[in-house]
Design a protein around this motif. Structure first.
Motif: not given
Ligand SMILES: [Fe+2]
Length: 380
Positions: A163, A165, A195
Motif C-alpha cells: 500500500d 499508493h 496497491d
Molecule cells: Fe491500499
C-alpha cells in the motif's frame, strides 16, 4: 453508479446539516457569525463532494498542476471534515452520558468557545498526522515461528512493503528514501503486496527508476492490489516487470536453499474480476505447490486467509487495511476487517497484515504509522 453517487451526496448533505446544527444551535454567536460559519462549512463540504464527482468522471492521463492541487486540497479538507464530524459526535455522546449522570449538565459544552475549539482541533490533528507521514516508514521487526521450519530457512529476512499508493499525493523522494533504507538492510527477499501504483504509470517514471534500484538476495516479488486495477492494471504490472520485479498472478516462484525449497505464491486481488482481468485461481496456485516446500502466499486482501490456509500455505503476507490510517478509523477498522493489522494464527498458518508503507488520500496518518515490515523466519 448513479444511485451510489446520489446516496453518497445525500449522506454528506445530512452530515453537513447535523454538524452545522450542533456547532451553532446553542452558542451565543450573533446571526452574522452563524451565517459565516455555515457558509464556510458549506464551501468545504461542496469542495469535497464536487471534487469527488469531478474526478469520478474525469480520470484522465493528462497532467495539470491545478488537478493535483485541487485533489490534494480536497483530500485535506476531507480529513478536516472527518475529524470535525468525529469530535461533534463524540461531544454529543459525552453530553448524553453527562445528561444521564449529572443533575446539572455543563452548559459550556455547547458554548461559542467550545465551537471554536472543536473547529481548531482538526487543524492540529492534520498537522500532527502530516508529521507522521513525513517521518517516513517505521521499520518493524516481526519474528514468525514455525515448528517445522527447514534449517536452511532459519533467520531468512523478508522485507514486506504494501500500500505505497504511488500517486500525486506521495512525493517521489518518499520512494527514494524507502529504497535506500531497504537496500541498506540487505534483505534476503523483498515482497510487495499490492496497491503500490495508484495512478497512471506514465506519470511516475521517476518512482519506477528508484524501484529499479531495489536489491534482494533472492529477488523482488509483487502481487497486484485493488488500486492497480482502478487505473490501467496491465500497464502497471508490465512497468513492475520492467524494473525486474517478479509479478505473481496465480503463479508460484521456487527458490532453492540447499535441500529446502521456498515457494512464494501470489494471488491477485478479486477487484481484477471487475476489470475483466485474471482473478484469484486457488486450484491453479495449489497445483504448483510442492508437498515438502515452505510456502509463502502474497495476497493483498487478508480476508482470503481461509482459502489460502486450505491450500496448505505456511505464511500469508497481506496489506489493504492501512490499519484504518487515521482517527477514528484506526478504531473502527475492526468492524470492517477481521484481520486489520499485526500477526495472526489461523490454524497452522500465520498471517501478517502490514499497516501500509505509504498512505492513501490525505497526506496523513494518525493512530497508525507507515510500516516497513521485516519478517524473520524462526523455528519454534
Ligand atoms: Fe491500499
Amino acid at each position: 453508479m448513479g444511485a451510489f453517487r446520489i446516496i453518497a451526496s445525500s449522506f454528506i448533505l445530512v452530515l453537513f446539516m447535523y454538524v452545522c446544527h450542533q456547532l451553532v444551535r446553542f452558542t451565543d454567536m450573533d446571526w452574522w457569525s452563524k451565517l459565516a460559519l455555515v457558509l464556510g462549512l458549506a464551501f468545504l463540504f461542496t469542495l469535497v463532494i464536487g471534487t469527488f464527482l469531478f474526478f469520478w468522471k474525469e480520470k484522465k492521463l493528462d497532467h495539470h498542476w491545478w488537478r493535483d492541487l485541487l485533489l490534494d486540497t480536497s483530500l485535506t479538507v476531507m480529513a478536516y471534515i472527518n475529524f470535525l464530524v468525529t469530535f461533534v459526535i463524540l461531544r454529543d455522546i459525552y453530553a448524553f452520558i453527562e445528561y444521564l449522570v449529572l443533575p446539572i449538565p455543563i452548559v459550556k459544552l455547547y458554548s461559542t468557545e467550545a465551537t471554536g475549539i472543536l473547529m481548531l482541533m482538526p487543524v492540529i490533528l492534520l498537522f500532527m498526522g502530516n508529521v507522521v507521514v513525513r517521518v517516513g516508514p517505521r521499520l518493524v521487526k516481526v519474528p514468525v515461528r514455525f515448528p517445522q521450519l527447514p534449517k536452511e530457512l532459519e533467520d531468512l529476512r523478508i522485507m514486506h512493503i504494501t500500500d505505497l499508493h504511488i500517486s500525486q499525493s506521495l512525493p517521489a523522494k518518499f520512494v527514494k528514501k524507502l529504497v535506500t533504507k531497504i537496500n541498506s538492510l540487505k534483505p534476503d527477499v523483498v515482497v510487495f503486496t499490492g496497491d503500490i501504483m495508484d495512478s497512471f504509470v506514465e506519470k511516475h517514471t521517476e518512482e519506477l527508476e528508484y524501484l529499479k534500484e531495489l536489491k534482494a538476495k533472492y529477488g523482488v516479488y509483487l502481487v497486484p492490489g485493488n488500486h492497480e486495477y482502478y487505473w490501467d492494471g496491465q500497464k502497471a504490472l508490465q512497468a513492475f516487470r520492467d524494473v525486474d520485479f517478479k509479478v505473481l498472478v496465480n503463479q508460484v516462484a521456487d527458490i532453492s536453499l540447499g535441500e529446502a525449497v521456498l515457494q512464494i505464491a501470489g494471488i491477485p486481488d478479486p477487484a481484477a474480476l471487475h476489470f475483466q482481468q485474471e482473478g484469484p485461481d486457488f486450484p491453479r496456485v495449489q497445483s504448483q505447490l510442492q508437498e515438502s516446500s515452505f510456502k509463502i502466499m502474497l495476497s493483498h486482501q487478508p480476508s482470503l486467509a481461509y482459502q489460502i490456509r486450505d491450500i496448505g500455505v505456511n505464511l500469508q503476507l497481506s496489506g489493504h487495511t492501512h490499519g484504518g490510517q487515521f482517527f477514528p478509523w484506526n478504531w473502527l477498522i475492526v468492524f470492517f476487517e477481521r484481520y486489520s493489522k499485526g500477526l495472526y494464527h489461523i490454524g497452522n498458518m500465520r498471517l501478517y497484515v502490514n499497516q501500509g508503507t505509504g498512505y492513501w488520500g490525505p497526506r496523513l496518518r494518525l493512530g497508525t504509522y507507515c510500516e516497513l515490515a521485516e519478517i524473520v523466519l524462526r523455528k519454534g
